[in-house]
Design an enzyme around this catalytic site. Structure first.
Site, PDB file in Angstrom:
ATOM      1  N   GLY A 171       0.705  -1.090  -0.046  1.00 43.62           N
ATOM      2  CA  GLY A 171       0.418   0.104  -0.250  1.00 43.62           C
ATOM      3  C   GLY A 171       0.472   1.279   0.123  1.00 43.62           C
ATOM      4  N   GLY A 228       3.001   2.720   2.193  1.00 43.40           N
ATOM      5  CA  GLY A 228       4.287   2.315   2.520  1.00 43.40           C
ATOM      6  C   GLY A 228       4.987   1.842   1.240  1.00 43.40           C
ATOM      7  N   TYR A 275     -11.008   3.331  15.479  1.00 47.41           N
ATOM      8  CA  TYR A 275      -9.887   4.058  14.918  1.00 47.41           C
ATOM      9  C   TYR A 275      -9.162   5.272  14.812  1.00 47.41           C
ATOM     10  CZ  TYR A 275      -7.853   3.946   9.613  1.00 47.41           C
ATOM     11  OH  TYR A 275      -6.949   4.452   8.566  1.00 47.41           O
TER      12      TYR A 275
END
Length: 301
Positions: free
Chosen positions: A20, A22, A171
């Protein structure tokens, strides 16, 4: 078009997460000449990420470090390997994370999984690597938060969401904690006169596997997000990674700031400076979170 990023030769960059955002940030930074360390919990995914980086930038120098951010013992072991190596670390990108597991889960050390991985794991990693960051003449720590931090609230009486777990609320709390950590590290770096800048970045609405990883590839949330919302409001993981690269490698980036897409509602667009939520600008809360995080991970400056 001239790149907004500086060349990164002779700079060592560690990125947490093997896919993703990163991975996309690592590919761009490798192309800019940086030596890349990809850190993640899955050896096979790490090796696949290295292959993709080298395929994208054939002259890249890249290595993989095994670390599970949901385990303080794993973090300590990886930090010790880096300290034994002794090489300065110029950029740390705290990127890896999890998003909204439907059921409350715990890390190895008993923390709520999102708060424990997204915030506490990176907090422990950063404190452990500070000696190597301080060896750099111009270190940067980039904390990957989310637009969701704007909806977060910290309840210090229930940081682990034991009373009433709601996945989305937990989250948002974890990403607010990331933003607060970014600002507090900058404040402490300035007070100690370290050659270190700490800043936050968010990807906007980027198409990654975060939803599918926890909700399942066929869940309503995943399908609605990827097939309806993303084409209308979002952009690719590569585009979403650009604010992270901006924070890591742009001469225009500076400590204590938040960088993200500058288009509609910060969902997509070219990277630039954005505004932290008011809750993320509370110095008393950020200092309290730092103290509590030190207690929870058993580490301090």
């Amino acid at each position: 078009m001239e790149s907004p990023f500086e060349r990164q030769e002779h700079r060592r960059v560690m990125v947490t997460g093997t896919g993703g955002l990163g991975l996309e940030a690592a590919k761009t930074l490798a192309e800019l000449g940086a030596t890349i360390i990809i850190a993640g919990r899955d050896q096979a995914k790490g090796e696949a990420a290295l292959n993709e980086i080298v395929s994208h930038a054939p002259s890249a120098h890249a290595d993989f470090e095994l670390v599970d951010l949901a385990s303080l013992a794993s973090i300590r072991a990886m930090v010790q390997r880096q300290l034994d190596d002794g090489e300065p670390l110029d950029v740390l990108i705290n990127n890896a994370g999890i998003m909204s597991p439907p059921q409350r889960r715990l890390t190895v050390d008993g923390f709520e999984a999102q708060f424990g991985t997204n915030h506490l794991g990176h907090f422990a990693l950063t404190l452990g690597l500070l000696p190597l960051l301080r060896k750099s003449a111009a270190a940067r720590v980039v904390h990957v938060t989310s637009i969701a931090h704007k909806f977060g609230q910290l309840d210090f009486a229930d940081l682990q969401n034991e009373r009433n777990y709601k996945a989305g609320i937990a989250y948002c709390q974890s990403k607010l904690a990331v933003a607060l950590f970014a600002r507090e590290l900058q404040r402490r770096a300035e007070a100690s006169e370290w050659s270190l800048q700490s800043m936050a970045a968010h990807p906007g609405f980027a198409t990654t596997n975060l939803f599918a990883a926890e909700q399942g590839a066929r869940s309503f949330t995943t399908l609605f997000s990827t097939r309806v919302l993303a084409p209308l409001l979002g952009h690719s993981a590569q585009q979403g990674s650009q604010p992270i690269v901006f924070a890591a490698a742009s001469p225009a980036a500076s400590g204590g700031k938040l960088y993200g897409p500058t288009g509609f509602m910060e969902m997509k667009g070219l990277p630039g400076e954005c505004t932290f939520a008011r809750t993320a600008q509370d110095d008393e809360t950020s200092a309290r979170l730092w103290t509590e995080s030190e207690r929870l991970v058993g580490m301090s400056l």
